[in-house]
Design a protein around this motif. Structure first.
Motif, PDB file in Angstrom:
ATOM      1  N   ASP A  27     -30.588  38.726 -34.244  1.00 45.12           N
ATOM      2  CA  ASP A  27     -31.778  39.439 -33.779  1.00 45.12           C
ATOM      3  C   ASP A  27     -32.782  38.363 -33.387  1.00 45.12           C
ATOM      4  OD1 ASP A  27     -34.161  40.814 -33.425  1.00 45.12           O
ATOM      5  OD2 ASP A  27     -33.827  42.124 -35.149  1.00 45.12           O
ATOM      6  N   THR A  28     -33.087  38.276 -32.097  1.00 45.09           N
ATOM      7  CA  THR A  28     -33.936  37.194 -31.597  1.00 45.09           C
ATOM      8  C   THR A  28     -35.421  37.462 -31.763  1.00 45.09           C
ATOM      9  OG1 THR A  28     -33.989  38.089 -29.353  1.00 45.09           O
ATOM     10  CG2 THR A  28     -32.190  36.554 -29.895  1.00 45.09           C
ATOM     11  N   GLY A  29     -35.783  38.658 -32.239  1.00 46.14           N
ATOM     12  CA  GLY A  29     -37.203  38.962 -32.438  1.00 46.14           C
ATOM     13  C   GLY A  29     -37.979  38.760 -31.140  1.00 46.14           C
ATOM     14  N   PRO A  30     -39.151  38.155 -31.215  1.00 48.22           N
ATOM     15  CA  PRO A  30     -39.981  38.008 -30.017  1.00 48.22           C
ATOM     16  C   PRO A  30     -39.483  36.937 -29.047  1.00 48.22           C
ATOM     17  CG  PRO A  30     -41.058  37.006 -31.904  1.00 48.22           C
ATOM     18  CD  PRO A  30     -39.828  37.690 -32.422  1.00 48.22           C
ATOM     19  N   LYS A  83     -34.409  41.271 -28.284  1.00 49.93           N
ATOM     20  CA  LYS A  83     -32.999  41.538 -28.010  1.00 49.93           C
ATOM     21  C   LYS A  83     -32.120  40.897 -29.067  1.00 49.93           C
ATOM     22  CE  LYS A  83     -33.284  42.180 -23.079  1.00 49.93           C
ATOM     23  NZ  LYS A  83     -32.690  41.877 -21.802  1.00 49.93           N
ATOM     24  N   LYS A  84     -30.882  41.329 -29.084  1.00 52.18           N
ATOM     25  CA  LYS A  84     -29.877  40.725 -29.942  1.00 52.18           C
ATOM     26  C   LYS A  84     -28.891  39.957 -29.065  1.00 52.18           C
ATOM     27  CE  LYS A  84     -30.110  44.192 -33.572  1.00 52.18           C
ATOM     28  NZ  LYS A  84     -29.348  45.140 -34.395  1.00 52.18           N
ATOM     29  N   VAL A  85     -28.227  38.984 -29.671  1.00 52.79           N
ATOM     30  CA  VAL A  85     -27.182  38.241 -28.977  1.00 52.79           C
ATOM     31  C   VAL A  85     -25.974  38.130 -29.895  1.00 52.79           C
ATOM     32  CG1 VAL A  85     -28.720  36.917 -27.473  1.00 52.79           C
ATOM     33  CG2 VAL A  85     -28.123  36.001 -29.711  1.00 52.79           C
ATOM     34  N   LEU A  86     -24.797  38.118 -29.286  1.00 54.41           N
ATOM     35  CA  LEU A  86     -23.564  37.937 -30.030  1.00 54.41           C
ATOM     36  C   LEU A  86     -23.103  36.503 -29.835  1.00 54.41           C
ATOM     37  CD1 LEU A  86     -20.878  40.103 -30.981  1.00 54.41           C
ATOM     38  CD2 LEU A  86     -20.046  38.478 -29.315  1.00 54.41           C
ATOM     39  N   ASN A 141     -24.917  44.630 -25.845  1.00 58.11           N
ATOM     40  CA  ASN A 141     -25.036  46.077 -25.750  1.00 58.11           C
ATOM     41  C   ASN A 141     -24.596  46.663 -27.091  1.00 58.11           C
ATOM     42  OD1 ASN A 141     -24.238  48.871 -25.431  1.00 58.11           O
ATOM     43  ND2 ASN A 141     -24.441  48.570 -23.231  1.00 58.11           N
ATOM     44  N   GLU A 142     -25.498  47.343 -27.759  1.00 64.83           N
ATOM     45  CA  GLU A 142     -25.247  47.904 -29.092  1.00 64.83           C
ATOM     46  C   GLU A 142     -24.017  48.812 -29.109  1.00 64.83           C
ATOM     47  OE1 GLU A 142     -26.189  47.717 -32.950  1.00 64.83           O
ATOM     48  OE2 GLU A 142     -27.796  47.140 -31.607  1.00 64.83           O
ATOM     49  N   TYR A 185     -15.855  43.268 -23.564  1.00 61.57           N
ATOM     50  CA  TYR A 185     -17.114  42.539 -23.746  1.00 61.57           C
ATOM     51  C   TYR A 185     -16.873  41.241 -24.492  1.00 61.57           C
ATOM     52  CZ  TYR A 185     -21.675  41.191 -25.526  1.00 61.57           C
ATOM     53  OH  TYR A 185     -22.788  40.470 -25.842  1.00 61.57           O
ATOM     54  N   ARG A 186     -16.092  41.317 -25.554  1.00 62.11           N
ATOM     55  CA  ARG A 186     -15.799  40.119 -26.344  1.00 62.11           C
ATOM     56  C   ARG A 186     -15.074  39.070 -25.505  1.00 62.11           C
ATOM     57  NH1 ARG A 186     -15.383  39.921 -31.862  1.00 62.11           N
ATOM     58  NH2 ARG A 186     -13.320  39.048 -31.551  1.00 62.11           N
TER      59      ARG A 186
END
Length: 121
Positions: free
Chosen positions: A48-51, A56-59, A91-92, A100-101
């Motif tokens: 979770d990248t926060g601000p 957004k989140k990144v994998l 994408n959640e 995607y992976r």
């Protein structure tokens, strides 16, 4: 020999619950781990990248983790903030899908710009 981008570099990390650990790119902090898997050959962390990039989140495949500091609860990855920001969008609903992976694995598994093995195209 190429490393497996979906496998932790150290067996010691594979057994550690990394959820909540801070994540440091090679050029600074990017957020905190929201989810970490320990599946053989398909491990990853969701950050979770926060601000930093607008919440957004990144994998990140487990293979990009360079080291883990359990005492400070920090994970260090061998990618820059820009490399992470430019990765395929998280994408959640689809981040567990093989397609995607595969895209993420191709992105992080490719030769890096400036690497001694890069050749002009």
């Amino acid at each position: 020999m190429a490393m497996d981008i979906w496998t932790y570099r150290s067996e010691n990390w594979a057994g550690t619950d990394l959820t909540g650990f801070g994540v440091e790119a090679s050029d600074g902090g990017i957020g905190k781990i929201d989810e970490a898997t320990h599946d053989v050959g398909s491990s990853y962390i969701v950050v979770d990248t926060g601000p930093w990039i607008f919440g957004k989140k990144v994998l990140l495949p487990a293979g990009v983790i360079d080291r883990v500091d359990v005492d400070d609860e920090k994970v260090y990855v061998d990618r820059t903030k820009d490399e992470i920001k430019d990765a395929p969008e998280f994408n959640e609903d689809t981040y567990r899908d093989e397609g995607y992976r595969s895209t993420v694995g191709d992105y992080y598994g490719r030769e890096r710009i400036g690497s001694p093995t890069d050749e002009p195209r």
